[in-house]
Design an enzyme around this catalytic site. Structure first.
Site, PDB file in Angstrom:
ATOM      1  N   ASP A 291       2.985   2.277  11.168  1.00 17.28           N
ATOM      2  CA  ASP A 291       3.411   3.667  10.992  1.00 17.28           C
ATOM      3  C   ASP A 291       4.189   4.153  12.211  1.00 17.28           C
ATOM      4  OD1 ASP A 291       3.635   6.099   9.717  1.00 17.28           O
ATOM      5  OD2 ASP A 291       1.681   6.825  10.385  1.00 17.28           O
ATOM      6  N   GLY A 292       5.175   5.003  11.963  1.00 14.07           N
ATOM      7  CA  GLY A 292       5.850   5.686  13.059  1.00 14.07           C
ATOM      8  C   GLY A 292       7.288   5.283  13.309  1.00 14.07           C
TER       9      GLY A 292
ATOM     10  N   HIS B 173      13.338   1.634  11.577  1.00 15.92           N
ATOM     11  CA  HIS B 173      12.897   0.555  10.690  1.00 15.92           C
ATOM     12  C   HIS B 173      13.378  -0.802  11.203  1.00 15.92           C
ATOM     13  CE1 HIS B 173      11.287   3.469   7.998  1.00 15.92           C
ATOM     14  NE2 HIS B 173      12.454   3.930   7.574  1.00 15.92           N
TER      15      HIS B 173
ATOM     16  N   SER C  83       3.384   2.025  -2.717  1.00 16.73           N
ATOM     17  CA  SER C  83       3.855   2.467  -4.026  1.00 16.73           C
ATOM     18  C   SER C  83       4.317   3.919  -3.980  1.00 16.73           C
ATOM     19  CB  SER C  83       2.741   2.291  -5.074  1.00 16.73           C
ATOM     20  OG  SER C  83       1.546   2.915  -4.649  1.00 16.73           O
TER      21      SER C  83
ATOM     22  N   LEU D  79      -1.701 -19.556   9.836  1.00 15.56           N
ATOM     23  CA  LEU D  79      -1.831 -18.137   9.534  1.00 15.56           C
ATOM     24  C   LEU D  79      -1.338 -17.827   8.126  1.00 15.56           C
ATOM     25  CD1 LEU D  79      -2.166 -15.106  10.556  1.00 15.56           C
ATOM     26  CD2 LEU D  79       0.255 -15.258  11.157  1.00 15.56           C
TER      27      LEU D  79
ATOM     28  N   ARG E  88      -5.955   7.746   9.202  1.00 15.46           N
ATOM     29  CA  ARG E  88      -6.315   7.695   7.783  1.00 15.46           C
ATOM     30  C   ARG E  88      -5.831   6.373   7.210  1.00 15.46           C
ATOM     31  NH1 ARG E  88      -2.389  11.679   8.399  1.00 15.46           N
ATOM     32  NH2 ARG E  88      -0.325  11.110   7.607  1.00 15.46           N
ATOM     33  N   LEU E  89      -6.366   6.021   6.032  1.00  5.48           N
ATOM     34  CA  LEU E  89      -6.020   4.748   5.399  1.00  5.48           C
ATOM     35  C   LEU E  89      -4.772   4.826   4.527  1.00  5.48           C
ATOM     36  CD1 LEU E  89      -9.443   3.175   4.366  1.00  5.48           C
ATOM     37  CD2 LEU E  89      -7.746   2.226   5.919  1.00  5.48           C
TER      38      LEU E  89
END
Length: 247
Positions: free
Chosen positions: A18-19, A35, A64, A129, A192-193
């Site tokens: 995020d951010g 981005h 979504s 991984l 938050r999720l």
């Protein structure tokens, strides 16, 4: 990939990246630059996860709900995803990284879907991984699709309603076969999720970081892993000290 220096290494780390937009705004840059810088952070994080001995790394790439963003920004995000796969797939394959994509695929454009399927197929037998890309993903949608699948089996007589268990629901989720995340990290200071891995996060540890995603570095990642290693996970039971007192 080198061995981890941590006493307790999470098997599965999930990250809400995020951010990007706020990082760009602080610098007077267009959101698209945030981005693009975020993609560089993805590359560094994948390498750092492998070096730490993490087996599963899930990145919340596109939710979504992100389709509601301006068309130009959505187009740029999709373009970055395509560029990342085209540019990095061969290198990830050489590093023995397996790619797994979670999220609703039914409504995806054919060019995007074909690239995601190619990435999965090319790397399917790799054993280092596992990079899980959450694309067009929303946890409530995922759970609803799992419930619909079970309901169809009940309706067809293949399953009794009373036989539905948490394990059976888990097996119908996009993450079937992938262990629940031990650690969920979110950048940008939000706590938050945001509809991410709601079912799977039942016993996850959380770390919320003030840094925006483009500033997420291997050093910040290592610090988060050290914080995780210092925690005692009880899974609803007693701490080791309390258990000792009880005995």
């Amino acid at each position: 990939m080198s061995e981890s220096v941590f006493v307790t290494v999470p098997e599965h780390v999930a990250i809400i990246m995020d951010g990007n937009g706020r990082w760009a705004k602080q610098r007077g840059l267009p959101r698209t630059m945030g981005h693009r810088k975020g993609v560089e952070a993805v590359r560094e994080t994948v390498r750092a996860a492998g070096a730490a001995g993490i087996k599963y790394l899930t990145l919340f790439a596109f939710s979504s709900e992100n389709w509601r963003r301006p068309e130009a920004e959505v187009s740029d995000l999709l373009g970055l995803l395509k560029a990342f796969i085209r540019r990095d797939l061969a290198e990830l394959h050489r590093q023995n990284v397996r790619i797994k994509v979670i999220g609703d695929r039914d409504s995806l454009r054919s060019d995007i879907l074909s690239l995601l399927l190619e990435a999965e197929e090319t790397t399917r037998d790799n054993t280092s991984l596992t990079l899980v890309i959450a694309f067009n993903y929303g946890s409530r949608d995922e759970i609803a699709r799992a419930v619909v699948s079970l309901a169809r089996d009940v309706e067809a007589g293949r399953l009794r309603a009373q036989d539905i268990t948490p394990a059976l629901i888990n097996a119908r989720l996009d993450t079937a076969g992938i262990p629940d995340p031990d650690l969920i990290i979110r950048t940008s200071g939000e706590e938050r999720l945001s509809n991410f891995l709601l079912w799977q996060a039942a016993y996850s540890e959380f770390i919320f970081l003030p840094e925006y995603w483009p500033d997420f570095s291997p050093e910040i990642f290592r610090s988060a892993l050290e914080t995780f290693a210092s925690r005692e996970r009880r899974f609803g039971g007693l701490s080791s000290q309390a258990a000792a007192v009880g005995t």
